[in-house]
Design an enzyme around this catalytic site. Structure first.
Site, PDB file in Angstrom:
ATOM      1  N   GLY A  12       0.831  -1.211   0.000  1.00 23.43           N
ATOM      2  CA  GLY A  12       0.000   0.000   0.000  1.00 23.43           C
ATOM      3  C   GLY A  12       0.859   1.253   0.000  1.00 23.43           C
ATOM      4  O   GLY A  12       0.507   2.284   0.572  1.00 23.43           O
ATOM      5  N   ALA A  14       1.551   3.487  -2.045  1.00 22.11           N
ATOM      6  CA  ALA A  14       1.075   4.750  -2.640  1.00 22.11           C
ATOM      7  C   ALA A  14      -0.078   5.364  -1.838  1.00 22.11           C
ATOM      8  O   ALA A  14      -0.625   6.397  -2.227  1.00 22.11           O
ATOM      9  CB  ALA A  14       0.628   4.517  -4.081  1.00 22.11           C
ATOM     10  N   GLY A  15      -0.436   4.732  -0.734  1.00 18.07           N
ATOM     11  CA  GLY A  15      -1.557   5.239   0.062  1.00 18.07           C
ATOM     12  C   GLY A  15      -1.125   6.315   1.039  1.00 18.07           C
ATOM     13  O   GLY A  15       0.040   6.721   1.075  1.00 18.07           O
ATOM     14  N   GLN A  16      -2.105   6.747   1.820  1.00 20.17           N
ATOM     15  CA  GLN A  16      -1.858   7.828   2.796  1.00 20.17           C
ATOM     16  C   GLN A  16      -0.804   7.463   3.830  1.00 20.17           C
ATOM     17  O   GLN A  16       0.089   8.244   4.117  1.00 20.17           O
ATOM     18  CB  GLN A  16      -3.131   8.040   3.614  1.00 20.17           C
ATOM     19  N   ILE A  17      -0.956   6.288   4.426  1.00 15.79           N
ATOM     20  CA  ILE A  17       0.008   5.881   5.458  1.00 15.79           C
ATOM     21  C   ILE A  17       1.368   5.662   4.805  1.00 15.79           C
ATOM     22  O   ILE A  17       2.400   6.083   5.341  1.00 15.79           O
ATOM     23  CB  ILE A  17      -0.457   4.611   6.202  1.00 15.79           C
ATOM     24  N   ARG A  99     -14.331  -1.293  11.909  1.00 18.42           N
ATOM     25  CA  ARG A  99     -13.201  -1.889  11.188  1.00 18.42           C
ATOM     26  C   ARG A  99     -13.527  -3.314  10.742  1.00 18.42           C
ATOM     27  O   ARG A  99     -13.062  -3.770   9.701  1.00 18.42           O
ATOM     28  CB  ARG A  99     -11.950  -1.867  12.057  1.00 18.42           C
ATOM     29  N   ASN A 106     -10.919  -6.772   2.861  1.00 21.60           N
ATOM     30  CA  ASN A 106      -9.464  -6.772   3.044  1.00 21.60           C
ATOM     31  C   ASN A 106      -8.880  -8.152   3.332  1.00 21.60           C
ATOM     32  O   ASN A 106      -7.698  -8.384   3.092  1.00 21.60           O
ATOM     33  CB  ASN A 106      -9.074  -5.805   4.164  1.00 21.60           C
ATOM     34  N   ASP A 160      -3.099   2.881  19.404  1.00 16.42           N
ATOM     35  CA  ASP A 160      -4.009   2.947  20.557  1.00 16.42           C
ATOM     36  C   ASP A 160      -3.208   3.242  21.832  1.00 16.42           C
ATOM     37  O   ASP A 160      -3.634   4.032  22.678  1.00 16.42           O
ATOM     38  CB  ASP A 160      -4.761   1.620  20.695  1.00 16.42           C
ATOM     39  N   ARG A 163      -2.219   6.826  21.805  1.00 21.25           N
ATOM     40  CA  ARG A 163      -3.396   7.658  22.092  1.00 21.25           C
ATOM     41  C   ARG A 163      -3.699   7.652  23.589  1.00 21.25           C
ATOM     42  O   ARG A 163      -4.009   8.689  24.181  1.00 21.25           O
ATOM     43  CB  ARG A 163      -4.605   7.110  21.314  1.00 21.25           C
ATOM     44  N   HIS A 188      -7.755  -4.276  17.951  1.00 16.93           N
ATOM     45  CA  HIS A 188      -7.689  -2.878  17.492  1.00 16.93           C
ATOM     46  C   HIS A 188      -9.069  -2.520  16.941  1.00 16.93           C
ATOM     47  O   HIS A 188      -9.313  -2.549  15.737  1.00 16.93           O
ATOM     48  CB  HIS A 188      -6.609  -2.722  16.420  1.00 16.93           C
TER      49      HIS A 188
HETATM   50  N1  LIG Z   1      -3.862  -0.558  12.865  1.00 21.07           N
HETATM   51  C1  LIG Z   1      -4.020   0.760  12.898  1.00 21.07           C
HETATM   52  O1  LIG Z   1      -3.840   1.393  13.967  1.00 21.07           O
HETATM   53  C2  LIG Z   1      -4.391   1.551  11.666  1.00 21.07           C
HETATM   54  C3  LIG Z   1      -4.342   2.941  11.695  1.00 21.07           C
HETATM   55  C4  LIG Z   1      -4.700   3.671  10.553  1.00 21.07           C
HETATM   56  C5  LIG Z   1      -5.105   2.994   9.400  1.00 21.07           C
HETATM   57  N2  LIG Z   1      -5.142   1.647   9.398  1.00 21.07           N
HETATM   58  C6  LIG Z   1      -5.520   0.906   8.184  1.00 21.07           C
HETATM   59  O2  LIG Z   1      -4.434   0.928   7.259  1.00 21.07           O
HETATM   60  C7  LIG Z   1      -4.941   0.672   5.945  1.00 21.07           C
HETATM   61  C8  LIG Z   1      -4.364   1.657   4.951  1.00 21.07           C
HETATM   62  O3  LIG Z   1      -4.808   2.964   5.244  1.00 21.07           O
HETATM   63  P1  LIG Z   1      -4.468   4.206   4.279  1.00 21.07           P
HETATM   64  O4  LIG Z   1      -5.081   5.394   4.913  1.00 21.07           O
HETATM   65  O5  LIG Z   1      -3.036   4.205   3.905  1.00 21.07           O
HETATM   66  O6  LIG Z   1      -5.359   3.810   3.011  1.00 21.07           O
HETATM   67  P2  LIG Z   1      -5.225   4.349   1.510  1.00 21.07           P
HETATM   68  O7  LIG Z   1      -6.500   3.984   0.826  1.00 21.07           O
HETATM   69  O8  LIG Z   1      -4.732   5.747   1.468  1.00 21.07           O
HETATM   70  O9  LIG Z   1      -4.057   3.431   0.936  1.00 21.07           O
HETATM   71  C9  LIG Z   1      -4.182   2.059   0.805  1.00 21.07           C
HETATM   72  C10 LIG Z   1      -3.266   1.651  -0.327  1.00 21.07           C
HETATM   73  O10 LIG Z   1      -3.262   0.222  -0.367  1.00 21.07           O
HETATM   74  C11 LIG Z   1      -3.206  -0.147  -1.722  1.00 21.07           C
HETATM   75  N3  LIG Z   1      -3.622  -1.538  -1.867  1.00 21.07           N
HETATM   76  C12 LIG Z   1      -4.880  -2.048  -1.920  1.00 21.07           C
HETATM   77  N4  LIG Z   1      -4.830  -3.376  -2.117  1.00 21.07           N
HETATM   78  C13 LIG Z   1      -3.534  -3.728  -2.141  1.00 21.07           C
HETATM   79  C14 LIG Z   1      -2.847  -4.956  -2.323  1.00 21.07           C
HETATM   80  N5  LIG Z   1      -3.509  -6.108  -2.513  1.00 21.07           N
HETATM   81  N6  LIG Z   1      -1.501  -4.942  -2.318  1.00 21.07           N
HETATM   82  C15 LIG Z   1      -0.818  -3.784  -2.144  1.00 21.07           C
HETATM   83  N7  LIG Z   1      -1.403  -2.587  -2.001  1.00 21.07           N
HETATM   84  C16 LIG Z   1      -2.740  -2.568  -1.987  1.00 21.07           C
HETATM   85  C17 LIG Z   1      -4.110   0.855  -2.431  1.00 21.07           C
HETATM   86  O11 LIG Z   1      -3.852   0.915  -3.832  1.00 21.07           O
HETATM   87  C18 LIG Z   1      -3.746   2.147  -1.698  1.00 21.07           C
HETATM   88  O12 LIG Z   1      -2.696   2.843  -2.352  1.00 21.07           O
HETATM   89  C19 LIG Z   1      -6.459   0.717   6.085  1.00 21.07           C
HETATM   90  O13 LIG Z   1      -6.936  -0.612   6.222  1.00 21.07           O
HETATM   91  C20 LIG Z   1      -6.666   1.470   7.384  1.00 21.07           C
HETATM   92  O14 LIG Z   1      -7.917   1.179   7.972  1.00 21.07           O
HETATM   93  C21 LIG Z   1      -4.790   0.916  10.495  1.00 21.07           C
HETATM   94  O1  LIG Z   2     -10.127   3.836  12.689  1.00 20.75           O
HETATM   95  C1  LIG Z   2      -9.749   3.485  11.583  1.00 20.75           C
HETATM   96  O2  LIG Z   2     -10.500   2.921  10.763  1.00 20.75           O
HETATM   97  C2  LIG Z   2      -8.324   3.746  11.186  1.00 20.75           C
HETATM   98  C3  LIG Z   2      -7.367   3.283  12.225  1.00 20.75           C
HETATM   99  O3  LIG Z   2      -7.582   1.949  12.583  1.00 20.75           O
HETATM  100  C4  LIG Z   2      -7.346   4.157  13.452  1.00 20.75           C
HETATM  101  O4  LIG Z   2      -7.447   3.645  14.555  1.00 20.75           O
HETATM  102  O5  LIG Z   2      -7.169   5.394  13.299  1.00 20.75           O
END
Ligand SMILES: NC(=O)c1ccc[n+]([C@@H]2O[C@H](COP(=O)([O-])OP(=O)(O)OC[C@H]3O[C@@H](n4cnc5c(N)ncnc54)[C@H](O)[C@@H]3O)[C@@H](O)[C@H]2O)c1
Ligand SMILES: O=C(O)C[C@H](O)C(=O)O
Length: 329
Positions: A12, A14-17, A99, A106, A160, A163, A188
């Site tokens: 992922g 290219a995503g936000q994280i 979630r 997912n 968490d 936080r 989570h």
């Molecule tokens: N555990 C935590 O505390 C926590 C915190 C924040 C977000 N998250 C989770 O992290 C995940 C990513 O969040 P984000 O904001 O970066 O999302 P996002 O949509 O900005 O980015 C997700 C990226 O994953 C890519 N992707 C999708 N399927 C894929 C695959 N099979 N292989 C590789 N890449 C793939 C997408 O193309 C996209 O670029 C989400 O599930 C979000 O809920 C978890």
């Molecule tokens: O809450 C969500 O869906 C994103 C992430 O797991 C968070 O805790 O910020």
């Protein structure tokens, strides 16, 4: 002496994280300021161009520790020889979703990635699952990787934990650096249990310092447990920079150790401790040393805590049943 670079795979990318995470990995914050890294970015095909753009920016930072970047849409290539895998790529939830609603969307991502890790990763592979629902996605990946020791699959509850540190610091008029031994138990998710009964603030028991069970039950716990939803409500998108920060913290602590007298929280396969059924990936208090973690043993769990840990564990059991039903484990 020149150190061999550590291969770090980020899905992922290219995503936000991913955008908040990659620059910090390349600058040495994930593993240490003297550890060179090679990055492998895994994305779905339509997002490869965006990942290339991020790689161009990484190049433009001229990070001394960054010794290469590969970009691919093939998990077998992405996990080839990988030492640390950050499984971030997944769909985030949007307003009004829990979630757990992401399980079927997912879950399908983590089975093939688990298999690719099994078949290709380095023997010392460490996996952190960030993509939600993180605990159960970690279980799915682990189940698809029978040749990798189960304890190498972990899920992120460090966000968490962080936080909870800040909420407790605000309540007690202290700073996060004053707080030790806080624990996130369970999933989570909104059922997670942030526990301050064993925590200390400036060396004194946190629950006694707070001395306010109403605040604990009606303010602190829901604020921490529902913080992800509150961020989505405020930002219109799920947490990204704080999630990336927690991923850095999780791996850094796993590799480099917890401070003496302190512990952290990690989602890890249960060994049956504290009545959590064996095999569930649940958050525990852990200490880390030399790249290994251990569950902190012998904590007294009062009734208040027991009920909340049990509720979160029950949810994890239900998620496990659901993914079993979907043929994902
Ligand atoms: N555990 C935590 O505390 C926590 C915190 C924040 C977000 N998250 C989770 O992290 C995940 C990513 O969040 P984000 O904001 O970066 O999302 P996002 O949509 O900005 O980015 C997700 C990226 O994953 C890519 N992707 C999708 N399927 C894929 C695959 N099979 N292989 C590789 N890449 C793939 C997408 O193309 C996209 O670029 C989400 O599930 C979000 O809920 C978890
Ligand atoms: O809450 C969500 O869906 C994103 C992430 O797991 C968070 O805790 O910020």
């Amino acid at each position: 002496m020149t150190r061999t670079p550590v291969n770090v795979t980020v899905t992922g990318a290219a995503g936000q994280i991913g955008y908040a995470l990659l620059f910090r990995i390349a600058s040495g914050q994930l593993l240490g300021a003297d550890v060179p890294v090679k990055l492998r970015l895994l994305e779905i095909t339509p997002a490869l161009k965006a990942a290339e753009g991020t790689a161009m920016e990484l190049d433009d930072c001229a990070f001394p520790l960054l010794q290469g970047i590969d970009i691919t849409d093939d998990p077998n290539v992405a996990f080839d020889g990988t030492n640390v895998a950050l499984l971030v790529g997944a769909r985030p939830r949007t307003k009004g979703m829990e979630r757990g609603d992401l399980l079927s969307a997912n879950g399908g991502i983590f089975k093939p990635q688990g298999k690719a890790i099994n078949d290709n990763a380095a023997d010392d592979i460490k996996v952190l699952v960030v993509g939600n629902p993180a605990n159960t996605n970690a279980l799915i990946a682990q189940a698809a990787a029978p040749d990798v020791p189960a304890e190498r699959f972990t899920a992120m509850t460090r966000l968490d934990h962080n936080r909870a540190l800040t909420q407790l610091a605000k309540k007690t008029g202290s700073t996060v650096a004053d707080i030790q031994r806080l624990t996130i138990w369970g999933n989570h998710s909104a059922t997670q249990y942030p526990d301050i009964f064993h925590a200390t603030v400036a060396g004194k028991n946190a629950a006694e310092t707070v001395n306010d069970e109403k605040w604990l039950a009606e303010d602190f716990i829901p604020t921490v447990a529902k913080r992800g939803a509150a961020i989505i409500e405020a930002r219109g998108a799920s947490s990204a920079a704080s999630a990336a920060n927690a991923a850095i913290d999780h791996v850094y602590t796993w590799v480099n150790g917890t401070a003496d007298g302190d512990w952290t929280s990690m989602g890890i396969p249960s060994d049956g401790s504290y009545g959590v059924p064996e095999g569930l990936i649940s958050s525990f208090p852990v200490t880390t040393k030399d790249g290994q973690y251990e569950i902190v043993q012998g904590l007294d769990i009062n009734e208040f805590s027991r009920a909340r840990i049990d509720a979160s564990v029950k949810e994890l059991e239900e998620e496990r049943e659901a993914v079993r039903g979907l043929g994902l484990i």
